[in-house]
Design a protein around this motif. Sequence first.
Motif: not given
Length: 314
Positions: A63-79
């Motif tokens: 599957s393909e995915w989207i990481v979407l913040p609902l509350t707060g922020g984050c860092t996404v490490h991928t590929s």
Amino acid sequence: MTTDHEERVRERPRHRWHLPAGSAAEGPYALDIDPKRAGWDRSSLRVVELQPGGVHTLVTGESEWIVLPLTGGCTVHTSGEIFELLGRESVFSGVSDFAYVPREAHAQIASGAGGRFALAGAKCERRLPARYGPAPEVPVELRGSGTCSRQVNNFAAADTFECDRLIAVEVLTPGGNWSSYPPHKHDEHRPGAESVLEEIYYFEIEERGGTAGFGYHRVSPSRPGGTDVLAEVRSGDAVLIPDGWHGPSIAAPGHTMYYLNVMAGPGEQREWLISDHPDHGWIRDTWPAQPVDPRLPLHGLSGPSGLSGQEASR
């Protein structure tokens, strides 16, 4: 003759379509809907809650995915990429940036301050590159008018952000208004008119004065034995829509309703084509004579305007 899709629909118990908050929790996820749980082929949605300093690893599989913040922020490490998502205070406070994570990848999601993050997914065939979606580039539009006014954040609509199969948007409905109206469906392949899409609605309702809000959501059968839901929905609830006329989604007065729509289907083209319910489509003809609800936009327009209220039901 009935199709395989229709046979699967007839075999599913109706109570599974409304998933109250917590009823679909699994492991690290406050909500975990995959094709196996839903009884369909492609669409997925997970919600992960991270404590300050928390880290979560997502294995994307097919599957393909989207990481979407609902509350707060984050860092996404991928590929080999690092995406810093600023996020937002809440789904009612503004549009969020997001990250696209391809199939056959690992992603590490880390949040220094903590937060809640939606992972919208769809089983797909192509492996597209990992990408960052800036918040200012998300087209925000107003649909409908009068008491049918709502706001749509088209962050991953079919014509705004490239995915292989995944389609996802956010809808904000002011208290007392109806959205996903007139009722519409997308459960038949009719070239140029309607596309087959499995759909998930994920709800959050704005609290006011310390009081939790609620809303109502309706899905009515488009064929014998089809999906039939009338649910009181609260924050954290989800409704699965394999078929049927869906709408309205009704926000109780005083409480803005938010929902995240996640869709995917088998068609060769990634497109959102819908059919209005024949008994209720006339409501569109009343919209040009009414103003858009003055409470909208809730947090400002950004990007190009999309479909008009006369053209879209979401």
